[in-house]
Design a protein around this motif. Structure first.
Motif, PDB file in Angstrom:
ATOM      1  N   ARG A 148      23.072  -4.605   4.521  1.00 17.78           N
ATOM      2  CA  ARG A 148      22.958  -4.171   3.117  1.00 17.78           C
ATOM      3  C   ARG A 148      22.536  -5.350   2.233  1.00 17.78           C
ATOM      4  O   ARG A 148      22.820  -6.518   2.508  1.00 17.78           O
ATOM      5  CB  ARG A 148      24.253  -3.533   2.633  1.00 17.78           C
ATOM      6  N   ASN A 149      21.881  -4.998   1.128  1.00 19.27           N
ATOM      7  CA  ASN A 149      21.447  -6.006   0.154  1.00 19.27           C
ATOM      8  C   ASN A 149      22.375  -6.100  -1.054  1.00 19.27           C
ATOM      9  O   ASN A 149      22.624  -7.195  -1.561  1.00 19.27           O
ATOM     10  CB  ASN A 149      20.028  -5.698  -0.324  1.00 19.27           C
TER      11      ASN A 149
ATOM     12  N   ILE B 163       9.451   4.373  -6.481  1.00 18.25           N
ATOM     13  CA  ILE B 163      10.354   4.036  -5.375  1.00 18.25           C
ATOM     14  C   ILE B 163      10.647   5.308  -4.570  1.00 18.25           C
ATOM     15  O   ILE B 163      10.853   6.381  -5.145  1.00 18.25           O
ATOM     16  CB  ILE B 163      11.690   3.463  -5.896  1.00 18.25           C
ATOM     17  N   GLU B 164      10.682   5.174  -3.250  1.00 16.39           N
ATOM     18  CA  GLU B 164      10.998   6.325  -2.400  1.00 16.39           C
ATOM     19  C   GLU B 164      12.422   6.203  -1.854  1.00 16.39           C
ATOM     20  O   GLU B 164      12.696   5.351  -1.010  1.00 16.39           O
ATOM     21  CB  GLU B 164      10.015   6.406  -1.234  1.00 16.39           C
ATOM     22  N   PRO B 165      13.347   7.063  -2.308  1.00 15.21           N
ATOM     23  CA  PRO B 165      14.693   7.064  -1.727  1.00 15.21           C
ATOM     24  C   PRO B 165      14.626   7.616  -0.298  1.00 15.21           C
ATOM     25  O   PRO B 165      13.979   8.642  -0.056  1.00 15.21           O
ATOM     26  CB  PRO B 165      15.479   8.010  -2.645  1.00 15.21           C
ATOM     27  N   ILE B 166      15.292   6.938   0.629  1.00 14.46           N
ATOM     28  CA  ILE B 166      15.198   7.343   2.042  1.00 14.46           C
ATOM     29  C   ILE B 166      16.576   7.367   2.703  1.00 14.46           C
ATOM     30  O   ILE B 166      17.512   6.735   2.226  1.00 14.46           O
ATOM     31  CB  ILE B 166      14.293   6.375   2.849  1.00 14.46           C
ATOM     32  N   PHE B 167      16.669   8.111   3.816  1.00 15.02           N
ATOM     33  CA  PHE B 167      17.833   7.992   4.681  1.00 15.02           C
ATOM     34  C   PHE B 167      17.705   6.688   5.468  1.00 15.02           C
ATOM     35  O   PHE B 167      16.606   6.138   5.644  1.00 15.02           O
ATOM     36  CB  PHE B 167      17.912   9.185   5.637  1.00 15.02           C
ATOM     37  N   ILE B 168      18.827   6.218   5.972  1.00 12.98           N
ATOM     38  CA  ILE B 168      18.866   4.915   6.655  1.00 12.98           C
ATOM     39  C   ILE B 168      17.924   4.831   7.848  1.00 12.98           C
ATOM     40  O   ILE B 168      17.391   3.772   8.183  1.00 12.98           O
ATOM     41  CB  ILE B 168      20.323   4.583   7.085  1.00 12.98           C
ATOM     42  N   ASN B 169      17.661   5.961   8.502  1.00 13.73           N
ATOM     43  CA  ASN B 169      16.806   5.952   9.702  1.00 13.73           C
ATOM     44  C   ASN B 169      15.314   5.838   9.372  1.00 13.73           C
ATOM     45  O   ASN B 169      14.483   5.777  10.276  1.00 13.73           O
ATOM     46  CB  ASN B 169      17.050   7.198  10.549  1.00 13.73           C
ATOM     47  N   LYS B 170      14.973   5.811   8.075  1.00 17.66           N
ATOM     48  CA  LYS B 170      13.562   5.724   7.677  1.00 17.66           C
ATOM     49  C   LYS B 170      13.172   4.329   7.174  1.00 17.66           C
ATOM     50  O   LYS B 170      12.107   4.144   6.592  1.00 17.66           O
ATOM     51  CB  LYS B 170      13.272   6.748   6.573  1.00 17.66           C
TER      52      LYS B 170
ATOM     53  N   VAL C 237      20.371  10.447   0.100  1.00 19.77           N
ATOM     54  CA  VAL C 237      21.429   9.443   0.129  1.00 19.77           C
ATOM     55  C   VAL C 237      22.167   9.608   1.456  1.00 19.77           C
ATOM     56  O   VAL C 237      22.532  10.734   1.831  1.00 19.77           O
ATOM     57  CB  VAL C 237      22.414   9.612  -1.044  1.00 19.77           C
ATOM     58  N   THR C 238      22.389   8.510   2.180  1.00 21.19           N
ATOM     59  CA  THR C 238      23.051   8.576   3.484  1.00 21.19           C
ATOM     60  C   THR C 238      24.565   8.511   3.299  1.00 21.19           C
ATOM     61  O   THR C 238      25.075   7.592   2.655  1.00 21.19           O
ATOM     62  CB  THR C 238      22.599   7.423   4.396  1.00 21.19           C
TER      63      THR C 238
ATOM     64  N   GLN D  95       0.827  -1.206   0.000  1.00 17.39           N
ATOM     65  CA  GLN D  95       0.000   0.000   0.000  1.00 17.39           C
ATOM     66  C   GLN D  95       0.867   1.264   0.000  1.00 17.39           C
ATOM     67  O   GLN D  95       0.375   2.362  -0.268  1.00 17.39           O
ATOM     68  CB  GLN D  95      -0.920   0.015   1.227  1.00 17.39           C
ATOM     69  N   THR D  96       2.139   1.115   0.322  1.00 13.82           N
ATOM     70  CA  THR D  96       3.048   2.257   0.344  1.00 13.82           C
ATOM     71  C   THR D  96       4.180   2.035  -0.665  1.00 13.82           C
ATOM     72  O   THR D  96       4.420   0.912  -1.109  1.00 13.82           O
ATOM     73  CB  THR D  96       3.668   2.436   1.742  1.00 13.82           C
ATOM     74  N   LYS D  97       4.869   3.103  -0.977  1.00 13.99           N
ATOM     75  CA  LYS D  97       5.986   2.995  -1.920  1.00 13.99           C
ATOM     76  C   LYS D  97       7.119   2.173  -1.314  1.00 13.99           C
ATOM     77  O   LYS D  97       7.444   2.332  -0.139  1.00 13.99           O
ATOM     78  CB  LYS D  97       6.519   4.386  -2.263  1.00 13.99           C
ATOM     79  N   PRO D  98       7.739   1.321  -2.105  1.00 11.12           N
ATOM     80  CA  PRO D  98       8.945   0.632  -1.624  1.00 11.12           C
ATOM     81  C   PRO D  98      10.027   1.655  -1.307  1.00 11.12           C
ATOM     82  O   PRO D  98      10.126   2.698  -1.966  1.00 11.12           O
ATOM     83  CB  PRO D  98       9.340  -0.250  -2.811  1.00 11.12           C
ATOM     84  N   LYS D  99      10.826   1.356  -0.299  1.00 14.68           N
ATOM     85  CA  LYS D  99      11.866   2.282   0.158  1.00 14.68           C
ATOM     86  C   LYS D  99      13.249   1.783  -0.275  1.00 14.68           C
ATOM     87  O   LYS D  99      13.553   0.597  -0.165  1.00 14.68           O
ATOM     88  CB  LYS D  99      11.840   2.411   1.681  1.00 14.68           C
ATOM     89  N   LEU D 100      14.104   2.721  -0.725  1.00 10.80           N
ATOM     90  CA  LEU D 100      15.470   2.383  -1.099  1.00 10.80           C
ATOM     91  C   LEU D 100      16.432   3.292  -0.338  1.00 10.80           C
ATOM     92  O   LEU D 100      16.412   4.518  -0.519  1.00 10.80           O
ATOM     93  CB  LEU D 100      15.686   2.553  -2.605  1.00 10.80           C
ATOM     94  N   ALA D 101      17.251   2.690   0.523  1.00 12.36           N
ATOM     95  CA  ALA D 101      18.266   3.440   1.261  1.00 12.36           C
ATOM     96  C   ALA D 101      19.615   3.209   0.590  1.00 12.36           C
ATOM     97  O   ALA D 101      20.104   2.083   0.550  1.00 12.36           O
ATOM     98  CB  ALA D 101      18.300   2.986   2.716  1.00 12.36           C
ATOM     99  N   ILE D 102      20.183   4.281   0.059  1.00 14.72           N
ATOM    100  CA  ILE D 102      21.513   4.204  -0.554  1.00 14.72           C
ATOM    101  C   ILE D 102      22.512   4.834   0.404  1.00 14.72           C
ATOM    102  O   ILE D 102      22.328   5.968   0.864  1.00 14.72           O
ATOM    103  CB  ILE D 102      21.545   4.923  -1.915  1.00 14.72           C
TER     104      ILE D 102
END
Length: 330
Positions: free
Chosen positions: A265-266, A319-326, A141-142, A113-120
């Motif tokens: 990390r993936n 896709i939602e780019p996020i900081f690591i804390n999100k 980007v973190t 239901q929400t956008k997938p998150k990508l933490a770089i």
């Protein structure tokens, strides 16, 4: 009509009488023989069948002899092989136990239901030039900063105005790795030494919460070393992100022990520094994010990595780019 012969009948009756008398005489003899045989059989089995107690004594004696045989002095090679087998057995059991550990990450269910998150995460950041290039990518980007040392003495000061930043903590790598940072944690460091280094990092990075390992393939698979590290990180309110430079990392076990979230990390983005390779690695991370609801990709401040990230914004549609804390499971 058939004629009956009186003499024939007479002979038959005599024979019947004789058979009956013979049977009466031999039957007791047969019975006596059976009784005799049974008695002899009982005597025989009494001799060859040990009692339960005797059997248990014999079993114990066998086991004792068996153990004694095992404990006899062995050759050096045999002992070495035995030790190797025991170590392998213990490691397999530990790996099994680690795989059975359930973290918030494992329990997280993506509901679509929400956008997938990508933490770089971009590791090895140490200069203003690198920092500005990463900010110019145009989305979250973190940055993971190397601790201040000779060659990048201002790295902590550069990080202070960023809303989210990490510490890229140098840890012992394979002997093949030659470009070692001066202050690098090793598996032989005492808790006092590790705790002192972590305390200093807290002073240098007062707003940082997350730290990940710089190299560390040897350190992160060592139970004693990781236990000391997590104990110190917990004391100074840091959360460990496993760069997973080795498949044998035990970070998950100690995240669980010290009540920390397990973050790992993936994908690595730039093991090869060419556009196509890096973009394909980014696509892999995006695919994981669409499937699980999140993904973590790690790269470095190479000019090619920055170029790919800036020019691949079209791949991030949905896709939602996020900081690591999100991360959604934190």
């Amino acid at each position: 009509m058939k004629n009956e012969n009186p003499n024939e009948n007479s002979n038959k009756n005599i024979n019947d009488i004789l058979k009956k008398e013979k049977l009466q005489k031999t039957t007791p003899a047969i019975n006596d023989l059976k009784k005799f045989q049974n008695e002899k059989l009982d005597e025989y089995f009494d001799k060859i069948e040990p009692s339960k107690e005797k059997f248990e004594e014999q079993t114990e004696e066998f086991e004792k002899v068996h153990i004694d045989e095992e404990e006899k002095p062995q050759t050096k090679d045999t002992k070495k092989e035995k030790i190797k087998k025991e170590i392998t057995k213990v490691k397999k059991e530990e790996a099994k136990q680690t795989n059975n550990i359930k973290s918030k990450k494992d329990l997280y269910k993506y509901n679509n239901q929400t956008k997938p998150k990508l933490a770089i995460i971009i590791d090895d950041v140490s200069s203003n030039r690198q920092k500005q290039a990463i900010l110019d990518i145009g989305y979250d980007v973190t940055m993971a900063f190397l601790p201040p040392q000779k060659g990048h003495s201002q790295s902590a000061k550069i990080a202070q105005d960023l809303p989210v930043h990490m510490i890229h903590f140098p840890m012992q790598a394979s002997p093949k790795f030659k470009s070692k940072e001066k202050i690098t944690l090793t598996i032989n460091d005492s808790y006092a030494k590790i705790e002192g280094i972590v305390k200093k990092l807290r002073q240098q990075y007062p707003k940082a919460k997350y730290t990940n390992n710089h190299t560390g393939s040897v350190f992160t698979q060592n139970d004693d070393a990781m236990d000391k590290l997590f104990r110190a990180l917990k004391k100074y309110n840091f959360v460990f992100v496993d760069s997973r430079t080795t498949a044998k990392s035990v970070a998950k076990k100690y995240a669980k022990k010290y009540g920390m979230p397990y973050i790992v990390r993936n994908t690595f983005l730039d093991n090869e520094r060419n556009f196509e390779y890096i973009q394909n690695q980014l696509k892999k991370a995006i695919k994981i994010a669409r499937k699980r609801g999140y993904a973590i990709a790690i790269g470095h401040p190479y000019s090619m990595t920055i170029k790919v990230l800036k020019e691949s914004k079209h791949l991030l549609k949905g896709i939602e780019p996020i900081f690591i804390n999100k991360l959604p499971y934190l």
